[in-house]
Motif scaffolding. Structure first.
Motif: not given
Ligand SMILES: [Zn+2]
Ligand SMILES: [Zn+2]
Length: 335
Positions: A182-210
Protein backbone atom coordinates in the motif's frame (compact mmCIF):
# COMPACT_ATOMS: atom_id res chain seq x y z
CA UNK A 1 -19.36 -30.39 15.75
CA UNK A 2 -22.19 -32.36 17.33
CA UNK A 3 -22.04 -30.23 20.49
CA UNK A 4 -20.10 -27.43 22.12
CA UNK A 5 -16.83 -28.70 23.58
CA UNK A 6 -17.04 -31.97 21.64
CA UNK A 7 -14.61 -33.25 19.00
CA UNK A 8 -14.64 -32.41 15.30
CA UNK A 9 -16.22 -35.44 13.62
CA UNK A 10 -16.33 -36.43 9.96
CA UNK A 11 -19.90 -37.38 9.06
CA UNK A 12 -21.86 -38.22 5.88
CA UNK A 13 -24.78 -35.94 5.19
CA UNK A 14 -27.19 -35.25 2.33
CA UNK A 15 -25.92 -32.49 0.00
CA UNK A 16 -27.82 -29.34 1.08
CA UNK A 17 -30.25 -27.57 -1.28
CA UNK A 18 -30.04 -23.78 -1.49
CA UNK A 19 -33.09 -21.85 -0.28
CA UNK A 20 -34.33 -18.80 -2.25
CA UNK A 21 -31.59 -16.16 -2.44
CA UNK A 22 -28.87 -18.65 -1.47
CA UNK A 23 -26.39 -20.67 -3.53
CA UNK A 24 -24.70 -24.00 -3.00
CA UNK A 25 -20.91 -23.97 -3.19
CA UNK A 26 -18.70 -27.00 -3.82
CA UNK A 27 -15.80 -26.23 -1.51
CA UNK A 28 -12.22 -26.22 -2.83
CA UNK A 29 -10.53 -25.11 0.38
CA UNK A 30 -11.23 -23.67 3.81
CA UNK A 31 -8.85 -21.93 6.17
CA UNK A 32 -8.75 -22.89 9.84
CA UNK A 33 -9.02 -19.75 11.96
CA UNK A 34 -8.63 -19.19 15.70
CA UNK A 35 -12.25 -17.93 15.75
CA UNK A 36 -13.35 -21.47 14.86
CA UNK A 37 -12.68 -22.20 18.53
CA UNK A 38 -15.78 -20.11 19.28
CA UNK A 39 -17.79 -22.84 17.51
CA UNK A 40 -15.73 -25.73 18.82
CA UNK A 41 -16.02 -24.62 22.44
CA UNK A 42 -19.45 -22.96 22.21
CA UNK A 43 -18.14 -19.56 23.30
CA UNK A 44 -20.31 -17.66 20.81
CA UNK A 45 -23.83 -17.20 22.17
CA UNK A 46 -26.75 -18.93 20.48
CA UNK A 47 -24.97 -21.46 18.25
CA UNK A 48 -27.26 -24.31 17.25
CA UNK A 49 -25.52 -27.68 17.04
CA UNK A 50 -24.63 -29.72 15.09
CA UNK A 51 -22.63 -26.99 13.39
CA UNK A 52 -19.85 -27.10 10.76
CA UNK A 53 -17.20 -24.41 11.36
CA UNK A 54 -15.15 -22.59 8.73
CA UNK A 55 -15.29 -19.00 7.44
CA UNK A 56 -12.30 -18.82 5.06
CA UNK A 57 -13.93 -20.62 2.17
CA UNK A 58 -13.19 -20.73 -1.55
CA UNK A 59 -15.24 -22.91 -3.89
CA UNK A 60 -17.37 -23.02 -7.01
CA UNK A 61 -21.11 -22.27 -7.24
CA UNK A 62 -22.76 -25.60 -7.88
CA UNK A 63 -26.46 -24.70 -7.66
CA UNK A 64 -28.45 -21.49 -7.28
CA UNK A 65 -31.68 -21.11 -5.31
CA UNK A 66 -34.79 -19.32 -6.55
CA UNK A 67 -34.61 -15.54 -7.03
CA UNK A 68 -30.82 -15.47 -7.15
CA UNK A 69 -29.60 -12.61 -9.31
CA UNK A 70 -26.05 -11.85 -10.42
CA UNK A 71 -24.49 -15.21 -9.62
CA UNK A 72 -24.20 -18.29 -11.82
CA UNK A 73 -23.29 -21.93 -11.57
CA UNK A 74 -19.56 -22.39 -12.26
CA UNK A 75 -18.37 -19.08 -10.75
CA UNK A 76 -15.58 -19.35 -8.18
CA UNK A 77 -16.44 -17.51 -4.98
CA UNK A 78 -15.03 -16.76 -1.57
CA UNK A 79 -17.04 -16.67 1.65
CA UNK A 80 -15.73 -15.00 4.79
CA UNK A 81 -16.90 -14.26 8.33
CA UNK A 82 -19.69 -11.81 7.40
CA UNK A 83 -22.49 -14.01 6.07
CA UNK A 84 -25.32 -11.50 5.88
CA UNK A 85 -27.39 -8.80 7.54
CA UNK A 86 -30.99 -7.59 7.46
CA UNK A 87 -30.55 -4.43 5.39
CA UNK A 88 -33.31 -2.53 7.21
CA UNK A 89 -32.26 -1.98 10.84
CA UNK A 90 -30.80 1.41 11.81
CA UNK A 91 -27.20 0.18 11.77
CA UNK A 92 -27.63 -1.49 8.37
CA UNK A 93 -29.17 1.68 6.94
CA UNK A 94 -26.13 3.61 8.18
CA UNK A 95 -23.89 1.16 6.33
CA UNK A 96 -22.62 -0.51 9.50
CA UNK A 97 -23.61 -3.96 8.29
CA UNK A 98 -21.33 -5.71 10.80
CA UNK A 99 -23.45 -4.22 13.60
CA UNK A 100 -26.81 -5.46 12.28
CA UNK A 101 -29.16 -5.85 15.22
CA UNK A 102 -31.82 -7.98 13.50
CA UNK A 103 -30.23 -10.86 11.58
CA UNK A 104 -26.46 -10.78 11.57
CA UNK A 105 -25.32 -13.99 9.87
CA UNK A 106 -21.82 -15.36 10.44
CA UNK A 107 -20.45 -18.12 8.26
CA UNK A 108 -19.74 -21.29 10.21
CA UNK A 109 -21.64 -19.92 13.22
CA UNK A 110 -25.16 -18.94 12.09
CA UNK A 111 -25.09 -21.45 9.22
CA UNK A 112 -22.74 -24.30 8.32
CA UNK A 113 -19.27 -23.31 7.13
CA UNK A 114 -16.49 -24.64 4.97
CA UNK A 115 -15.09 -27.69 6.80
CA UNK A 116 -17.26 -29.63 4.32
CA UNK A 117 -17.51 -30.66 0.69
CA UNK A 118 -20.55 -28.45 0.16
CA UNK A 119 -22.11 -25.48 1.89
CA UNK A 120 -25.05 -23.20 1.19
CA UNK A 121 -24.70 -19.45 1.66
CA UNK A 122 -26.71 -16.29 0.96
CA UNK A 123 -25.54 -14.36 -2.11
CA UNK A 124 -24.74 -11.32 0.07
CA UNK A 125 -21.87 -13.38 1.51
CA UNK A 126 -20.19 -14.05 -1.86
CA UNK A 127 -16.99 -12.49 -3.21
CA UNK A 128 -15.67 -13.07 -6.73
CA UNK A 129 -12.27 -14.78 -6.83
CA UNK A 130 -9.73 -13.64 -9.48
CA UNK A 131 -8.72 -16.42 -11.91
CA UNK A 132 -5.05 -16.30 -11.03
CA UNK A 133 -5.54 -16.98 -7.31
CA UNK A 134 -5.19 -20.58 -6.15
CA UNK A 135 -8.05 -21.65 -3.87
CA UNK A 136 -5.89 -23.43 -1.30
CA UNK A 137 -3.25 -20.71 -1.16
CA UNK A 138 -5.80 -17.93 -0.97
CA UNK A 139 -8.47 -19.22 1.44
CA UNK A 140 -6.92 -17.40 4.45
CA UNK A 141 -7.37 -14.09 2.63
CA UNK A 142 -11.09 -14.43 3.45
CA UNK A 143 -10.47 -13.77 7.16
CA UNK A 144 -6.83 -13.08 8.08
CA UNK A 145 -6.39 -11.24 4.78
CA UNK A 146 -9.50 -9.08 4.76
CA UNK A 147 -9.04 -8.18 8.43
CA UNK A 148 -5.51 -6.82 7.97
CA UNK A 149 -6.19 -5.31 4.53
CA UNK A 150 -9.37 -3.57 5.62
CA UNK A 151 -7.94 -2.33 8.93
CA UNK A 152 -4.96 -0.84 7.08
CA UNK A 153 -6.95 0.83 4.32
CA UNK A 154 -9.38 2.33 6.84
CA UNK A 155 -6.69 3.38 9.33
CA UNK A 156 -6.25 6.90 8.02
CA UNK A 157 -2.62 6.22 7.00
CA UNK A 158 -1.61 7.45 3.57
CA UNK A 159 1.15 6.26 1.24
CA UNK A 160 4.48 7.32 2.69
CA UNK A 161 3.24 7.31 6.28
CA UNK A 162 4.99 5.13 8.83
CA UNK A 163 2.90 2.11 9.79
CA UNK A 164 3.89 -0.49 12.36
CA UNK A 165 2.72 -4.09 12.17
CA UNK A 166 2.94 -5.60 15.63
CA UNK A 167 3.34 -9.39 15.52
CA UNK A 168 4.46 -11.62 12.64
CA UNK A 169 2.00 -14.49 12.76
CA UNK A 170 -1.13 -15.51 10.88
CA UNK A 171 -2.40 -11.93 10.69
CA UNK A 172 0.90 -10.07 10.84
CA UNK A 173 2.66 -11.86 7.98
CA UNK A 174 -0.19 -10.68 5.75
CA UNK A 175 -0.32 -7.26 7.39
CA UNK A 176 3.35 -6.60 6.56
CA UNK A 177 2.79 -7.50 2.91
CA UNK A 178 -0.35 -5.36 2.60
CA UNK A 179 1.25 -2.39 4.37
CA UNK A 180 4.33 -2.50 2.15
CA UNK A 181 2.27 -2.88 -1.05
CA UNK A 182 0.00 0.00 0.00
CA UNK A 183 3.04 2.23 0.02
CA UNK A 184 3.49 2.69 3.76
CA UNK A 185 6.90 2.95 5.39
CA UNK A 186 6.38 -0.45 6.99
CA UNK A 187 7.90 -1.34 10.36
CA UNK A 188 7.54 -4.94 11.47
CA UNK A 189 7.69 -5.44 15.24
CA UNK A 190 8.07 -8.90 16.77
CA UNK A 191 9.86 -10.80 19.51
CA UNK A 192 13.31 -12.12 18.66
CA UNK A 193 15.92 -11.69 15.98
CA UNK A 194 14.86 -14.80 14.06
CA UNK A 195 11.78 -13.19 12.48
CA UNK A 196 13.74 -10.32 10.94
CA UNK A 197 14.78 -11.99 7.64
CA UNK A 198 11.21 -13.11 6.96
CA UNK A 199 9.76 -9.70 7.86
CA UNK A 200 12.15 -7.99 5.45
CA UNK A 201 11.40 -10.58 2.76
CA UNK A 202 7.67 -9.89 3.18
CA UNK A 203 8.37 -6.25 2.41
CA UNK A 204 9.02 -4.57 5.76
CA UNK A 205 11.38 -1.60 5.47
CA UNK A 206 12.55 -1.90 9.07
CA UNK A 207 12.37 -4.50 11.80
CA UNK A 208 12.19 -3.93 15.55
CA UNK A 209 13.06 -6.81 17.86
CA UNK A 210 10.82 -6.06 20.84
CA UNK A 211 12.89 -8.34 23.11
CA UNK A 212 16.04 -6.40 22.37
CA UNK A 213 14.65 -2.88 22.10
CA UNK A 214 11.75 -0.75 23.28
CA UNK A 215 9.40 -0.64 20.28
CA UNK A 216 7.91 2.77 21.22
CA UNK A 217 11.37 4.37 21.54
CA UNK A 218 12.45 2.87 18.21
CA UNK A 219 9.28 4.09 16.47
CA UNK A 220 9.85 7.58 17.88
CA UNK A 221 13.39 7.61 16.46
CA UNK A 222 11.68 7.26 13.07
CA UNK A 223 9.26 10.09 13.80
CA UNK A 224 6.54 7.96 15.34
CA UNK A 225 3.99 5.74 13.60
CA UNK A 226 0.80 7.10 12.09
CA UNK A 227 -0.74 3.70 12.73
CA UNK A 228 0.25 0.52 14.50
CA UNK A 229 -1.78 -2.55 13.56
CA UNK A 230 -1.76 -4.77 16.63
CA UNK A 231 -2.12 -8.44 15.67
CA UNK A 232 -0.64 -9.98 18.82
CA UNK A 233 -2.65 -11.66 21.55
CA UNK A 234 -0.64 -10.20 24.44
CA UNK A 235 -2.25 -7.01 25.85
CA UNK A 236 1.01 -5.70 27.33
CA UNK A 237 2.78 -5.93 23.97
CA UNK A 238 -0.02 -3.89 22.41
CA UNK A 239 -0.03 -1.08 24.92
CA UNK A 240 3.79 -0.89 24.96
CA UNK A 241 3.61 0.34 21.36
CA UNK A 242 1.15 3.15 22.14
CA UNK A 243 3.72 5.85 23.07
CA UNK A 244 5.42 5.10 19.73
CA UNK A 245 2.51 6.62 17.85
CA UNK A 246 2.97 10.03 16.23
CA UNK A 247 0.52 12.82 17.17
CA UNK A 248 -3.03 11.75 16.17
CA UNK A 249 -1.73 8.22 15.71
CA UNK A 250 -3.99 5.20 15.99
CA UNK A 251 -3.41 1.83 17.60
CA UNK A 252 -5.58 -0.44 15.43
CA UNK A 253 -6.46 -3.52 17.43
CA UNK A 254 -7.27 -6.67 15.44
CA UNK A 255 -5.79 -9.33 17.71
CA UNK A 256 -8.12 -10.59 20.45
CA UNK A 257 -6.02 -9.86 23.52
CA UNK A 258 -8.54 -9.37 26.30
CA UNK A 259 -8.37 -6.31 28.54
CA UNK A 260 -5.99 -3.50 27.59
CA UNK A 261 -4.81 -0.96 30.13
CA UNK A 262 -3.62 2.17 28.39
CA UNK A 263 -1.77 5.18 29.75
CA UNK A 264 -4.21 8.08 29.62
CA UNK A 265 -1.30 10.55 29.49
CA UNK A 266 -0.01 8.85 26.32
CA UNK A 267 -3.50 9.26 24.82
CA UNK A 268 -3.93 12.90 25.84
CA UNK A 269 -0.43 14.20 25.18
CA UNK A 270 -0.33 12.86 21.63
CA UNK A 271 -4.08 12.97 20.82
CA UNK A 272 -3.57 9.27 20.23
CA UNK A 273 -6.39 6.77 20.02
CA UNK A 274 -7.08 3.07 20.28
CA UNK A 275 -9.48 1.59 17.78
CA UNK A 276 -10.78 -1.88 16.99
CA UNK A 277 -11.52 -3.19 13.54
CA UNK A 278 -14.00 -5.76 12.30
CA UNK A 279 -13.08 -7.78 9.22
CA UNK A 280 -15.55 -6.54 6.60
CA UNK A 281 -18.28 -7.57 4.18
CA UNK A 282 -18.15 -9.60 0.97
CA UNK A 283 -17.13 -6.63 -1.19
CA UNK A 284 -14.22 -5.98 1.18
CA UNK A 285 -13.26 -9.65 0.71
CA UNK A 286 -13.42 -9.17 -3.04
CA UNK A 287 -11.21 -6.07 -2.83
CA UNK A 288 -8.75 -8.02 -0.66
CA UNK A 289 -8.58 -10.84 -3.19
CA UNK A 290 -8.15 -8.46 -6.13
CA UNK A 291 -5.46 -6.44 -4.36
CA UNK A 292 -3.64 -9.64 -3.40
CA UNK A 293 -3.76 -10.99 -6.96
CA UNK A 294 -2.57 -7.69 -8.43
CA UNK A 295 0.26 -7.19 -5.93
CA UNK A 296 1.41 -10.72 -5.17
CA UNK A 297 0.28 -10.84 -1.54
CA UNK A 298 0.28 -14.47 -0.44
CA UNK A 299 -0.64 -16.32 2.69
CA UNK A 300 1.93 -18.83 3.96
CA UNK A 301 0.03 -21.99 4.80
CA UNK A 302 0.26 -25.47 6.20
CA UNK A 303 -2.17 -27.66 4.25
CA UNK A 304 -4.20 -30.62 5.52
CA UNK A 305 -6.86 -32.80 3.82
CA UNK A 306 -10.46 -32.51 5.07
CA UNK A 307 -10.33 -35.85 6.88
CA UNK A 308 -7.43 -34.47 8.95
CA UNK A 309 -9.52 -31.50 10.17
CA UNK A 310 -9.00 -32.37 13.88
CA UNK A 311 -5.20 -32.41 13.37
CA UNK A 312 -5.42 -29.19 11.35
CA UNK A 313 -7.42 -27.54 14.13
CA UNK A 314 -4.97 -28.68 16.82
CA UNK A 315 -2.07 -27.39 14.74
CA UNK A 316 -3.74 -23.99 14.42
CA UNK A 317 -4.54 -23.88 18.16
CA UNK A 318 -0.92 -24.79 19.03
CA UNK A 319 0.11 -21.37 17.70
CA UNK A 320 3.08 -23.03 15.99
CA UNK A 321 1.76 -23.12 12.42
CA UNK A 322 3.66 -21.00 9.89
CA UNK A 323 1.39 -19.20 9.46
CA UNK A 324 -2.16 -20.20 8.52
CA UNK A 325 -3.68 -23.69 8.37
CA UNK A 326 -5.83 -24.64 5.37
CA UNK A 327 -8.03 -27.63 4.60
CA UNK A 328 -7.56 -28.69 0.97
CA UNK A 329 -11.12 -29.99 0.71
CA UNK A 330 -11.20 -30.80 -3.02
CA UNK A 331 -7.75 -32.40 -2.89
CA UNK A 332 -6.34 -30.18 -5.63
CA UNK A 333 -2.92 -29.83 -4.04
CA UNK A 334 -2.51 -33.49 -3.14
CA UNK A 335 -1.23 -36.10 -5.55
ZN1 LIG B 1 -11.35 -15.91 11.14
ZN1 LIG C 1 -29.59 -5.00 10.09
Amino acid sequence: MAKAGGPLELIERAIPEPQPGWVRVKVDACGVCHSDSLVKEGHWPGIEYPRIPGHEVIGVIDAVGRDVKGWEVGERVGIGWHGGNCGYCDNCRRGDFFACTVSLLITGISFDGGYAEYLVAPTIALAKVPNDLDSVESAPLLCAGITTFNALRNSGARPGDTVGVLGIGGLGHLGVQFAAKMGFNTIAIARGKDKEPLALKLGAHHYIDSQEKNPAAELNKMGGAKVVIATVTHPGAMTAALPGLAPNGVLMVIGAAGVLSVDSIALISGKRSVQGWYSGTSIDSQDTLQFSAANGVQSMNEVFPLDKAPEAYERMMSGKARFRVVLDVAGRQRS
